[in-house]
Design an enzyme around this catalytic site. Structure first.
Site, PDB file in Angstrom:
ATOM      1  N   GLY A 119       0.789  -1.241   0.000  1.00 36.88           N
ATOM      2  CA  GLY A 119       0.000   0.000   0.000  1.00 36.88           C
ATOM      3  C   GLY A 119       0.810   1.272   0.000  1.00 36.88           C
ATOM      4  O   GLY A 119       0.270   2.355  -0.192  1.00 36.88           O
ATOM      5  N   GLY A 120       2.136   1.157   0.197  1.00 41.00           N
ATOM      6  CA  GLY A 120       2.949   2.355   0.400  1.00 41.00           C
ATOM      7  C   GLY A 120       3.557   2.929  -0.865  1.00 41.00           C
ATOM      8  O   GLY A 120       3.810   2.212  -1.839  1.00 41.00           O
ATOM      9  N   LYS A 131       6.110   2.006  -3.761  1.00 43.40           N
ATOM     10  CA  LYS A 131       7.471   1.741  -3.289  1.00 43.40           C
ATOM     11  C   LYS A 131       8.014   0.445  -3.880  1.00 43.40           C
ATOM     12  O   LYS A 131       9.216   0.317  -4.120  1.00 43.40           O
ATOM     13  CB  LYS A 131       7.477   1.666  -1.758  1.00 43.40           C
ATOM     14  CG  LYS A 131       8.874   1.543  -1.188  1.00 43.40           C
ATOM     15  CD  LYS A 131       8.888   1.561   0.315  1.00 43.40           C
ATOM     16  CE  LYS A 131      10.326   1.521   0.829  1.00 43.40           C
ATOM     17  NZ  LYS A 131      10.386   1.481   2.302  1.00 43.40           N
ATOM     18  N   GLN A 194      -7.142  -2.585  -0.398  1.00 40.34           N
ATOM     19  CA  GLN A 194      -7.605  -2.394   0.964  1.00 40.34           C
ATOM     20  C   GLN A 194      -8.596  -1.243   0.991  1.00 40.34           C
ATOM     21  O   GLN A 194      -8.817  -0.564  -0.011  1.00 40.34           O
ATOM     22  CB  GLN A 194      -6.437  -2.154   1.915  1.00 40.34           C
ATOM     23  CG  GLN A 194      -5.749  -0.827   1.793  1.00 40.34           C
ATOM     24  CD  GLN A 194      -4.708  -0.598   2.884  1.00 40.34           C
ATOM     25  OE1 GLN A 194      -3.536  -0.487   2.615  1.00 40.34           O
ATOM     26  NE2 GLN A 194      -5.147  -0.510   4.128  1.00 40.34           N
ATOM     27  N   GLY A 223      -4.175   1.594   7.411  1.00 40.42           N
ATOM     28  CA  GLY A 223      -3.165   0.717   8.007  1.00 40.42           C
ATOM     29  C   GLY A 223      -3.347  -0.721   7.552  1.00 40.42           C
ATOM     30  O   GLY A 223      -4.402  -1.112   7.061  1.00 40.42           O
ATOM     31  N   HIS A 224      -2.293  -1.544   7.741  1.00 42.64           N
ATOM     32  CA  HIS A 224      -2.381  -2.921   7.224  1.00 42.64           C
ATOM     33  C   HIS A 224      -3.252  -3.835   8.075  1.00 42.64           C
ATOM     34  O   HIS A 224      -3.537  -4.965   7.692  1.00 42.64           O
ATOM     35  CB  HIS A 224      -0.994  -3.529   6.997  1.00 42.64           C
ATOM     36  CG  HIS A 224       0.015  -3.240   8.078  1.00 42.64           C
ATOM     37  ND1 HIS A 224      -0.203  -3.525   9.403  1.00 42.64           N
ATOM     38  CD2 HIS A 224       1.259  -2.700   8.007  1.00 42.64           C
ATOM     39  CE1 HIS A 224       0.876  -3.185  10.109  1.00 42.64           C
ATOM     40  NE2 HIS A 224       1.766  -2.670   9.287  1.00 42.64           N
ATOM     41  N   ASP A 254       8.682  -4.332   1.294  1.00 46.54           N
ATOM     42  CA  ASP A 254      10.063  -3.821   1.301  1.00 46.54           C
ATOM     43  C   ASP A 254      11.000  -4.609   2.225  1.00 46.54           C
ATOM     44  O   ASP A 254      12.151  -4.235   2.419  1.00 46.54           O
ATOM     45  CB  ASP A 254      10.101  -2.337   1.673  1.00 46.54           C
ATOM     46  CG  ASP A 254       9.593  -2.053   3.084  1.00 46.54           C
ATOM     47  OD1 ASP A 254       9.273  -3.012   3.821  1.00 46.54           O
ATOM     48  OD2 ASP A 254       9.523  -0.863   3.464  1.00 46.54           O
ATOM     49  N   LYS A 393      14.022   0.936   4.031  1.00 46.02           N
ATOM     50  CA  LYS A 393      13.197   2.106   4.358  1.00 46.02           C
ATOM     51  C   LYS A 393      13.862   3.407   3.922  1.00 46.02           C
ATOM     52  O   LYS A 393      13.218   4.456   3.885  1.00 46.02           O
ATOM     53  CB  LYS A 393      12.957   2.169   5.874  1.00 46.02           C
ATOM     54  CG  LYS A 393      12.319   0.939   6.484  1.00 46.02           C
ATOM     55  CD  LYS A 393      10.863   0.822   6.129  1.00 46.02           C
ATOM     56  CE  LYS A 393      10.201  -0.363   6.836  1.00 46.02           C
ATOM     57  NZ  LYS A 393       8.840  -0.610   6.316  1.00 46.02           N
TER      58      LYS A 393
END
Length: 505
Positions: A119-120, A131, A194, A223-224, A254, A393
């Site tokens: 999702g990021g 990402k 989501q 959020g996950h 990641d 990250k």
């Protein structure tokens, strides 16, 4: 393939157990805020002419509303974690990886599906889009590496483990375009979305969006922890169970160390555990990571956002909390179905305060996927080697995974056997290296770091080719200065400051 949404009929069968009248609100202001939110969400739903789309939107808003109502309820009651009740997990609640029998048989793989949390966005590393589309090694992206791993797993063991991506509305369109390039690979790729929740105005406690097609910055992915609701509502949970899949391995997209481990999978089957969380020993670099605790005799996930201010330093302590959550999770799908059917999935709410570009203060109510551990039978942690937690990250992490510290084998990163220590060097690259494009422009080749312990680089610094770094190396170019590390340099336990210019002749 993308998962089609459930039909309007099946969506309407799904309901939430509580209503406004049954929630135990303390105080008229909370009840008024809940009622006002309910009205506003209803107004948004009426703007959707298509019945099936409206039903699905209402289902998402039901999930959001229950989260909001719980938030108000907990806020009114002043519900806080009882810090004195928190204890370290028992020996039964954390199993050392070394105690798990090594398994090479692939007999359990036919019941496995693998899911990456996708999702990021790559914005913190200066990249546009998901990402997972950032190149991390040998011109391969996070997604490329994951697909390569599953493809090799399927081929080696003659199985068909599906590869699932849970996208957010931020990443869905682009991810669907990207995965088309894997059409000829031996991997069944499934994507689903989501939920999308409305941001909340902090002052009025009303939703920020006034229309269903309001700009995306007025909405957020919650959020996950939303995995369970979205898996259930999309119909994908039923689809996987119908295909004979019983176990789901979940990890962050990641985390390059999160690979399918046959021994942990078999341990899950043999121990009849419905939920396993991989944890690893905490270092000073991991002080903000969530940890497993024993709370009133039950295993729970404790995130830093849940910790009262006066206990934050205790939480960061390596002595008291010795492990942290890698977010590599093994989950029994039948158990998820049971908990969702019973509508018993309540995850601790993480309140995320944000300020919009216009200066408005808003609230996002989020949940963590690991918090569900308390809802499952025989749930426990497995303390795994650090190699299973290799997140990227920042460009400091990217520096490590692109170096000679690792080699790439079938999409997996293996630490170089010539490295004398199992630990990874501590690397801190300054703001000049923050964005991927800037990072790449500052290295002719990534330095050799097999004997490196610690590297700090700040300011305008560039590296030539075939540089070798050993021990502790600190390079500081102050404002207005520039340091060029010459090609072929060997720096061992050195501090470099001042100006050093190398110009091509």
């Amino acid at each position: 393939m993308a998962v089609p949404r459930k039909s309007a009929a099946s969506v309407s069968d799904r309901h939430h157990p509580h209503t406004l009248s049954t929630l135990d609100f303390q105080g008229a202001s909370s009840a008024a805020a809940a009622k006002a939110m309910k009205v506003e969400l209803g107004k948004l739903a009426t703007q959707i002419p298509n019945e099936e789309q409206r039903k699905f939107f209402q289902l998402e808003m039901d999930g959001f509303y229950m989260l909001f109502a719980r938030y108000l309820d907990e806020k009114a009651k002043g519900a806080k974690l009882g810090w004195e009740k928190i204890q370290s997990p028992s020996h039964e609640q954390i199993v050392p990886y070394a105690n798990i029998p090594e398994v090479t048989s692939a007999s359990d793989l036919s019941k496995l599906a693998v899911l990456k949390l996708n999702g990021g966005l790559g914005t913190t590393m200066g990249c546009v889009g998901p990402k997972s589309a950032i190149e991390v090694r040998d011109s391969m992206t996070f997604l490329d590496l994951s697909v390569r791993q599953i493809e090799y797993l399927n081929k080696k063991h003659d199985v068909s483990v599906p590869f699932i991506l849970m996208n957010s509305f931020n990443t869905d369109d682009e991810t669907k375009r990207i995965v088309q390039k894997y059409a000829t690979h031996n991997v069944d790729i499934i994507t689903f979305n989501q939920s999308r929740h409305p941001r909340i105005k902090k002052e009025s406690l009303l939703p920020v969006p006034r229309t269903v097609d309001s700009p995306i910055d007025q909405w957020y992915p919650p959020g996950h922890g939303d995995l369970y609701e979205s898996l259930y509502n999309s119909g994908l949970l039923d689809q996987l169970l119908a295909q004979g899949k019983e176990y789901l391995f979940v990890s962050n997209v990641d985390n390059l160390g999160a690979t399918v481990d046959l021994s942990i999978l078999h341990h899950m089957v043999e121990s009849d555990s419905e939920f396993i969380m991989e944890v690893t020993d905490k270092t000073k670099a991991d002080i903000k990571g969530g940890t497993l605790i024993n709370y009133d005799g039950h295993i729970r996930l404790l995130e830093i956002a849940q910790v009262p201010d006066e206990h934050v330093e205790d939480f960061k302590s390596i002595k008291k909390f010795k492990i942290f959550n890698t977010n590599n999770l093994w989950i029994n799908l039948r158990a998820v179905k049971r908990v969702m059917d019973e509508e018993a999935m309540e995850l601790e709410i993480i309140v995320n305060h944000k300020t919009t570009e216009s200066g408005e203060k808003v609230i996002q109510l989020e949940t963590a996927v690991g918090a569900a551990i308390r809802h499952f039978k025989n749930a426990h942690g497995v303390n795994v080697p650090r190699a299973r937690f290799l997140p990227v990250k920042s460009t400091s992490d990217l520096f490590l995974v692109t170096s000679n510290l690792y080699s790439l084998v079938h999409g997996e990163l293996d630490m170089n056997p010539q490295r004398m220590f199992n630990t990874v060097p501590l690397v801190k690259l300054g703001d000049h290296f923050k964005k991927v494009a800037h990072f790449l422009s500052r290295f002719k080749t990534i330095p050799h770091i097999l004997e490196l312990d610690h590297l700090t680089v700040t300011g305008d610094v560039t590296f030539g080719s075939h540089v070798e770094l050993r021990g502790t190396v600190i390079i500081v170019a102050n404002h207005g200065e520039r340091i060029d590390i010459p090609s072929g340099s060997i720096l061992e336990n050195k501090v470099v400051t001042g100006n050093l210019r190398i110009l091509d002749h």
